[in-house]
Design an enzyme around this catalytic site. Structure first.
Site, PDB file in Angstrom:
ATOM      1  N   LYS A 251       0.819  -1.217   0.000  1.00 54.19           N
ATOM      2  CA  LYS A 251       0.000   0.000   0.000  1.00 54.19           C
ATOM      3  C   LYS A 251       0.853   1.268   0.000  1.00 54.19           C
ATOM      4  CE  LYS A 251      -4.412  -1.664   1.413  1.00 54.19           C
ATOM      5  NZ  LYS A 251      -5.588  -1.599   2.232  1.00 54.19           N
TER       6      LYS A 251
ATOM      7  N   LYS B 180      -4.770  -8.596  -6.400  1.00 50.22           N
ATOM      8  CA  LYS B 180      -6.017  -8.788  -5.654  1.00 50.22           C
ATOM      9  C   LYS B 180      -7.121  -7.839  -6.140  1.00 50.22           C
ATOM     10  CE  LYS B 180      -6.756  -7.111  -1.478  1.00 50.22           C
ATOM     11  NZ  LYS B 180      -7.236  -6.856  -0.110  1.00 50.22           N
TER      12      LYS B 180
ATOM     13  N   LYS C 225     -10.826  -2.381  -3.570  1.00 46.84           N
ATOM     14  CA  LYS C 225     -11.624  -1.153  -3.718  1.00 46.84           C
ATOM     15  C   LYS C 225     -10.793  -0.029  -4.316  1.00 46.84           C
ATOM     16  CE  LYS C 225     -13.896  -1.789   0.720  1.00 46.84           C
ATOM     17  NZ  LYS C 225     -12.828  -2.084   1.684  1.00 46.84           N
TER      18      LYS C 225
END
Ligand code: AQP
Length: 335
Positions: free
Chosen positions: A114, A197, A200
């Site tokens: 991230k 993956k 969102k």
């Protein structure tokens, strides 16, 4: 007495939910509510580790609560609440920040993914996210945690934190919680790239099916889903070497409650066009009623808020008794 079969799991209100959240989390929660005492939490404190629009956050929190209920979680039987409304999560997280070692957090792959190259500019909260997750679980002495494959490493860290706290303070206060990772789609992948993956925060809307997509949008997204130029794989070994095909096959398997191997056999050698049509129809069948129910629930804000207030009160009563014990073990004055 300590609970022996208690679940805690959470979902971030960081945007609309997708098929990965449904298959990796919500669908499993629904089946577990029969056997376990369940605490389901909308983890808004986690969501603000990256920027959230204050004008949207409350509605997003209600949307996740609505999605829990629409997916089949019984709000009377289970405890549904928003994390920020139970301050003991944050209290315990601070204590765990002082138990957790820097080296442990440095190994977390989700932070690396991230933060990417922008490590110096991301929030401290994003780095210490797993200690808050440990607090979410252990503040209820939860024994089991249903999660997708992506959260496995964080749960291992929770176990390490519980163990170290118990050892440091010579107590057996915290259970060592076990992960519950099951179903055929524990890691649903992007429809644009079978090696990343479904998430969102992916910039491409075509990478994911949202729970509030219309049937037409679902059909379009599946039609455009990346595949390879060959017919469907002949067997499971071949399927595993073809990430996009494997992802679509395991989504269908999860939705049908069949094994991926059975589904591979069923479609072996067939064209993707036939398979994709059947897959899109099945997703529409499963998602459309959930989408309608979410909309209906969102029109009754007072009802959703009453569920969350009830959940908050029940959760807080449990959390309060645990934080009291933690304070006493550490040597703090009574909270
Ligand atoms: N792709 C996935 N496949 C299977 N399970 C998944 N989960 C999330 N993505 C997948 C599971 O859903 C639960 C709630 O996750 P979350 O929304 O709280 O956080 P996340 O894992 O960070 O989800 P996203 O979509 O990847 O969010 P962003 O993009 O905002 O970071 C968890 O049990 C998770 O395992």
């Amino acid at each position: 007495m300590k609970p022996s079969n208690r679940i805690l799991s959470g979902v971030q209100p960081s945007g609309d939910l997708h098929l990965g959240n449904y298959l990796g989390a919500l669908k499993n929660f629904v089946s577990l509510q029969k056997e376990y005492e369940c605490f389901f939490c909308v983890v808004d404190l986690h969501a603000i580790t990256v920027w959230q629009d204050p004008k949207q956050l409350a509605n997003q929190t209600r949307e996740v609560t609505a999605a829990f209920i629409a997916a089949g979680i019984d709000p009377k039987k289970n405890i549904l609440f928003a994390q920020s409304q139970v301050p003991q999560h944050a209290q315990l997280a601070w204590i765990f920040n002082c138990v957790t070692r820097m080296g442990w957090l440095n190994r977390m792959t989700q932070f690396k993914d991230k933060a990417g190259k922008d490590k110096e500019n991301v929030s401290v909260g994003l780095f210490s996210y797993p200690t808050l997750m440990a607090a979410d679980i252990l503040i209820y002495l939860a024994t089991h945690v249903p999660v997708g494959e992506d959260q496995k490493q964080h749960l291992e860290l929770t176990r390490d934190i519980a163990q170290k706290f118990n050892n440091d303070f010579e107590t057996n206060l915290f259970p060592i919680p076990k992960p519950l990772i099951f179903g055929e789609a524990t890691r649903v992948m992007s429809l644009r790239d079978g090696t990343t993956k479904m998430s969102k925060s992916d910039a491409s809307h075509y990478s994911r099916i949202m729970l509030n997509d219309s049937p037409d949008q679902i059909v379009q997204k599946i039609k455009k889903a990346k595949t390879d130029p060959f017919p469907l794989p002949a067997n499971l070994t071949e399927a595993k070497q073809r990430p996009e095909a494997f992802n679509l096959l395991s989504i269908l398997a999860a939705l049908k409650d069949q094994s991926t191997s059975e589904v591979v056999q069923l479609y072996a050698g067939k064209e993707f066009s036939i398979f994709k049509k059947e897959l899109a129809d099945l997703i529409v069948d499963k998602i459309e009623p959930i989408e309608k129910e979410i909309k209906k629930l969102l029109n009754d804000q007072a009802y959703l808020d009453s569920i969350m207030t009830d959940g908050k009160n029940k959760a807080m009563a449990e959390a309060d008794s645990v934080i009291e014990k933690v304070y006493s073990v550490i040597g703090f004055l009574k909270a």
